[in-house]
Design a protein around this motif. Structure first.
Motif, mmCIF file in Angstrom:
data_model
loop_
_atom_site.group_PDB
_atom_site.id
_atom_site.type_symbol
_atom_site.label_atom_id
_atom_site.label_comp_id
_atom_site.label_asym_id
_atom_site.label_seq_id
_atom_site.Cartn_x
_atom_site.Cartn_y
_atom_site.Cartn_z
ATOM 1 N N ASN A 35 0.803 -1.254 0.056
ATOM 2 C CA ASN A 35 0.031 -0.127 0.188
ATOM 3 C C ASN A 35 1.023 1.321 0.156
ATOM 4 O O ASN A 35 0.566 2.382 -0.512
ATOM 5 N N LEU B 255 0.953 4.243 -3.126
ATOM 6 C CA LEU B 255 0.732 5.528 -2.934
ATOM 7 C C LEU B 255 1.862 6.407 -3.197
ATOM 8 O O LEU B 255 1.718 7.313 -3.675
ATOM 9 N N HIS C 150 1.880 9.389 -5.950
ATOM 10 C CA HIS C 150 1.850 10.755 -5.505
ATOM 11 C C HIS C 150 3.156 11.554 -5.699
ATOM 12 O O HIS C 150 3.117 12.670 -5.831
ATOM 13 N N ILE D 81 -7.268 4.823 1.942
ATOM 14 C CA ILE D 81 -6.589 5.596 1.125
ATOM 15 C C ILE D 81 -7.203 6.157 0.061
ATOM 16 O O ILE D 81 -7.168 7.431 -0.221
ATOM 17 N N ILE E 175 -7.312 9.116 -7.368
ATOM 18 C CA ILE E 175 -6.508 7.959 -7.689
ATOM 19 C C ILE E 175 -7.049 6.890 -8.521
ATOM 20 O O ILE E 175 -8.300 6.460 -8.251
#
Length: 331
Positions: free
Chosen positions: A51, A55, A59, A81, A88
């Motif tokens: 995870n 991310l 990002h 998230i 996303i």
């Protein structure tokens, strides 16, 4: 033949030929001759480390899309998230195998419903071959739908569907159910149905297999879904040269260069580039022996050199969400 008739005939023949050779990217309205890339991270939800890696790759790096393994233990963490960052681009990494030895998961449809997907430990089979041997197409479809149902129950509407370990590409019957669910639910399906230049080589695709991809690609397009022109799926096998210390710097330099070479060799069109980005803690090596390649993927996505190459070459980065939005505008 009169000159004017000949000219008109030639015009229509050229126009028809150009229409037939348009990439799916061009049909979606992207500029002709451009490489349009979905930089895609697999395996979110599989672990906390997965995870965090996914991310960061999106990002802070050049990754643009991700998919989630719904039967796994860290799915709630990643869905939370997604609720925090709804922009996303996240799909379902449809999961029919459980390949690690010490960390495993079972089907969401439940063993009584999909007995053929369950091994002696009560988990999914560890290999694609096991799934092909034991599971029926009905069981595969039931599990696909159970994973989609869980996502929606959690308030997560996927932007696309794809396949963990390629299990859904293992037999024509599995492919049929995978594509069927996508078309019925109006969710884009990861399927290379275009020129397939890279994937034909990588998968040693014979003429019959290639013809099948063209047929299914047309079906998906006619159903109102975007279709990939190609698929790049070899990064998991990129290993540091023997004797090279696995430092972060060496991993980043090596993987970045491999991605640059991979992008350079792609042909114009809409291509999905698959990777597995993990930000490993001390726990991840206990789960999997793939820590090095996954960390290398993350470091490459964060590397300014990769971003600079993409910008210099005029490569267009996109998402499944954008591809579907564009498809909705095409008559």
């Amino acid at each position: 033949m009169k000159p004017i008739v000949f000219c008109l005939l030639a015009f229509f023949m050229i126009h028809a030929a150009s229409a037939q050779t348009k990439t799916f990217a061009e049909q979606l309205g992207y500029p002709a001759g451009k490489k349009v890339i979905i930089m895609h991270v697999d395996d979110a939800g599989m672990s906390y480390d997965s995870n965090e890696g996914a991310l960061k790759a999106i990002h802070d790096g050049v990754a643009t899309s991700v998919s989630v393994m719904m039967p796994c233990g860290w799915v709630p963490g990643f869905v939370h998230i997604l609720k925090k960052y709804p922009e996303i681009d996240a799909g379902l990494h449809l999961t029919l195998t459980s390949e690690w030895k010490e960390y495993r998961w079972g089907p969401l449809a439940g063993k009584p419903t999909v007995k053929g997907l369950v091994d002696a430990e009560g988990a999914m089979w560890p290999s694609v071959a096991d799934v092909v041997k034991h599971a029926t197409a009905d069981e595969v479809e039931a599990e696909i739908r159970a994973q989609l149902e869980r996502a929606r129950t959690m308030g997560f509407e996927p932007t696309h569907l794809d396949s963990h370990m390629g299990t859904l590409f293992a037999t024509p019957a599995f492919i049929e159910r995978y594509v069927k669910v996508g078309m019925e639910e109006k969710i884009p399906v990861m399927f290379p149905g275009g020129h397939n230049t890279a994937i034909r080589v990588d998968e040693r695709m014979n003429d019959a297999m290639f013809a099948m991809t063209q047929t299914i690609g047309k079906q998906l397009w006619q159903a109102g879904l975007p279709v990939l022109d190609d698929l790049h799926n070899v990064s998991y096998g990129w290993k540091l040269p023997e004797g090279t210390p696995a430092t972060k710097e060496n991993l980043q330099n090596f993987k970045t260069q491999k991605y640059i070479e991979g992008l350079k060799n792609l042909k114009p069109g809409l291509t999905m580039v698959i990777m597995h980005c993990t930000d490993p803690t001390e726990v991840f090596p206990i789960i999997s022996g793939s820590t090095q390649t996954r960390e290398g993927d993350l470091l490459a996505m964060l590397d300014p050199k990769l971003k600079a190459y993409i910008e210099k070459e005029g490569i267009i980065l996109t998402t499944w969400r954008e591809a579907m939005q564009r498809r909705g505008k095409v008559k």
